[in-house]
Design a protein around this motif. Structure first.
Motif, short mmCIF file in Angstrom:
data_model
loop_
_atom_site.label_atom_id
_atom_site.label_comp_id
_atom_site.label_asym_id
_atom_site.label_seq_id
_atom_site.Cartn_x
_atom_site.Cartn_y
_atom_site.Cartn_z
N PHE A 297 10.57 -26.86 -2.06
CA PHE A 297 11.82 -26.41 -1.43
C PHE A 297 11.63 -24.90 -1.32
O PHE A 297 11.45 -24.23 -2.34
CB PHE A 297 12.93 -26.84 -2.36
N THR B 7 18.66 -19.07 -1.05
CA THR B 7 19.41 -20.29 -1.41
C THR B 7 20.11 -20.07 -2.75
O THR B 7 19.69 -19.23 -3.55
CB THR B 7 18.46 -21.50 -1.57
N GLY B 8 21.15 -20.83 -2.95
CA GLY B 8 21.77 -20.92 -4.27
C GLY B 8 22.43 -19.65 -4.78
O GLY B 8 22.46 -19.42 -5.98
N HIS C 271 26.34 -23.12 -9.27
CA HIS C 271 26.18 -24.55 -8.97
C HIS C 271 25.19 -25.18 -9.93
O HIS C 271 24.56 -24.50 -10.75
CB HIS C 271 25.69 -24.74 -7.54
N ASP D 106 22.17 -28.38 -9.30
CA ASP D 106 21.60 -29.00 -8.10
C ASP D 106 21.98 -30.47 -7.92
O ASP D 106 21.94 -31.24 -8.88
CB ASP D 106 20.07 -28.85 -8.13
N VAL E 291 11.55 -23.08 -10.76
CA VAL E 291 11.48 -22.04 -9.73
C VAL E 291 10.26 -21.15 -9.99
O VAL E 291 10.06 -20.68 -11.11
CB VAL E 291 12.79 -21.20 -9.69
N ARG F 201 15.22 -9.57 -8.46
CA ARG F 201 15.04 -11.01 -8.27
C ARG F 201 15.42 -11.65 -9.59
O ARG F 201 14.68 -11.59 -10.58
CB ARG F 201 13.60 -11.35 -7.88
N GLU F 202 16.62 -12.21 -9.60
CA GLU F 202 17.16 -12.73 -10.85
C GLU F 202 17.73 -14.12 -10.66
O GLU F 202 18.09 -14.49 -9.53
CB GLU F 202 18.30 -11.79 -11.33
N THR F 203 17.79 -14.86 -11.74
CA THR F 203 18.60 -16.08 -11.76
C THR F 203 19.59 -15.90 -12.92
O THR F 203 19.22 -15.41 -13.99
CB THR F 203 17.75 -17.35 -11.98
N TYR G 198 12.86 -11.74 -13.02
CA TYR G 198 11.49 -12.26 -12.89
C TYR G 198 10.44 -11.16 -12.86
O TYR G 198 10.63 -10.10 -12.25
CB TYR G 198 11.34 -13.05 -11.58
N TRP H 211 14.48 -25.60 -15.89
CA TRP H 211 15.71 -25.79 -16.67
C TRP H 211 16.38 -27.12 -16.39
O TRP H 211 16.03 -27.83 -15.45
CB TRP H 211 16.68 -24.63 -16.46
N HIS I 114 23.69 -22.44 -12.56
CA HIS I 114 22.83 -21.30 -12.21
C HIS I 114 23.25 -20.73 -10.87
O HIS I 114 23.98 -21.36 -10.10
CB HIS I 114 21.36 -21.70 -12.21
N ALA J 247 21.39 -17.79 -7.88
CA ALA J 247 20.31 -16.86 -7.55
C ALA J 247 20.91 -15.51 -7.19
O ALA J 247 22.01 -15.44 -6.64
CB ALA J 247 19.51 -17.40 -6.36
N ARG K 52 10.66 -23.89 -5.10
CA ARG K 52 11.42 -24.65 -6.10
C ARG K 52 10.96 -26.10 -6.05
O ARG K 52 10.68 -26.61 -4.96
CB ARG K 52 12.90 -24.53 -5.73
C1 AKG Z 1 18.65 -23.09 -5.65
O1 AKG Z 1 17.82 -23.03 -4.75
O2 AKG Z 1 19.47 -24.01 -5.77
C2 AKG Z 1 18.71 -22.04 -6.62
O3 AKG Z 1 19.76 -21.85 -7.15
C3 AKG Z 1 17.51 -21.26 -6.92
C4 AKG Z 1 17.72 -20.24 -7.99
C5 AKG Z 1 16.80 -19.09 -7.81
O4 AKG Z 1 15.90 -19.16 -6.97
O5 AKG Z 1 16.99 -18.08 -8.49
#
Ligand code: AKG
Length: 285
Positions: free
Chosen positions: A80, A97-98, A102, A104, A117, A127-129, A243, A251, A258, A260, A273
């Motif tokens: 993905f 994305t994300g 949320h 998934d 990821v 670049r963090e989650t 990162y 996870w 989580h 992004a 991903r």
């Molecule tokens: C997603 O693609 O659903 C994400 O949340 C990815 C999280 C990220 O890349 O930090």
């Protein structure tokens, strides 16, 4: 292979002395146990090729092929792709994305238990989650909120997160929404779920996908969701991961929300991903 929990109070464990490409069946078993125990595992200094990365995911479980093709890597549908980088002049995957709280596939009957990821290009700005431990949130929930969610089902809707594709050009918004609704109709899950192995309870709602609780009026839901999300998303509940090149995070969606980071300068950014089914029920019924 060494598993080192992060400092007390922090979600996750670092796994070192392992090249993911050489993961044995015994390592994979220990990694899965570590995920259920620590909710998040972190690998540093990794450099698997796409094939090797997918191969590793197969040792953990069954890699998912995302339901919308526009997210797929052109050669490897299990990947993905979140990328704003053109390849051979072509767009690959989806650019970003994300970027909302949320977990998934929460809007599917069969949610995605695990997700991994692997950033390929890191923007320099950030670049963090971000993570929230929903088992701890459930335990800390004020009695008034707990009484409202306990025993109820939460309504989950994916349609508002649909990303417009080139095929949507010239279509009316109302028709796009109707088509997405048909593909991913609203569904419900228990608002509180119980982990199939550990028995720990999580509050299973997110501001990204949860639109209310079944049986409450629109007004009651608006008020309750605002209170719930304000409680869940308070700064004290949020843990940030920044990162470094070679990092891979894996996870459990049963336990964590989580989100992004955004990409404020619009710098090149690309991540692969992989969603993974662990073949356990998502929650105890
Ligand atoms: C997603 O693609 O659903 C994400 O949340 C990815 C999280 C990220 O890349 O930090």
């Amino acid at each position: 292979m060494k598993i080192q929990p992060l400092s007390p109070g922090r979600i996750g464990a670092e796994i070192s002395q392992l090249d993911l490409r050489a993961t044995t069946a015994e390592d994979a078993k220990r990694i899965r146990q570590a995920i259920y125990e620590h909710k998040l595992v972190i690998f540093h200094g990794q450099s698997p090729s796409p094939e090797e990365y997918i191969e590793f995911s197969r040792k953990i479980g069954r890699p998912q092929v995302y339901f919308q093709q526009n997210y797929h890597h052109p050669k490897y549908p299990e990947l993905f792709v979140s990328s704003n980088v053109l390849e051979d002049g072509k767009k690959v995957g989806v650019s970003g994305t994300g970027r909302y709280w949320h977990t998934d596939y929460q809007f599917f009957q069969e949610p995605l238990p695990l997700v991994m990821v692997y950033p390929q290009i890191l923007p320099t700005a950030k670049r963090e989650t971000y993570f929230i431990d929903m088992q701890r949130v459930y335990e800390a929930l004020p009695a008034e909120l707990r009484a409202l969610v306990e025993g109820r089902r939460a309504i989950q809707e994916g349609k508002w997160r649909y990303k417009i594709t080139p095929e949507d050009i010239d279509k009316a918004l109302v028709d796009i929404v109707a088509a997405v609704e048909k593909q991913v109709p609203a569904i419900t899950h228990p608002a509180v779920i119980e982990h199939p192995l550990t028995g720990r309870k999580s509050l299973y709602v997110s501001s990204g996908f949860t639109t209310g609780l079944e049986g409450l009026s629109h007004e009651e839901n608006r008020a309750l969701m605002a209170k719930l999300f304000a409680f869940i998303e308070q700064d004290a509940h949020v843990q940030t991961y920044s990162y470094q090149p070679g990092d891979i995070l894996l996870w459990e969606n049963r336990a964590l929300l989580h989100k992004a980071s955004d990409n404020p300068l619009g710098e090149p950014s690309k991540s692969y991903r992989i969603g993974i089914y662990d073949e356990l029920p998502f929650y105890k019924s």
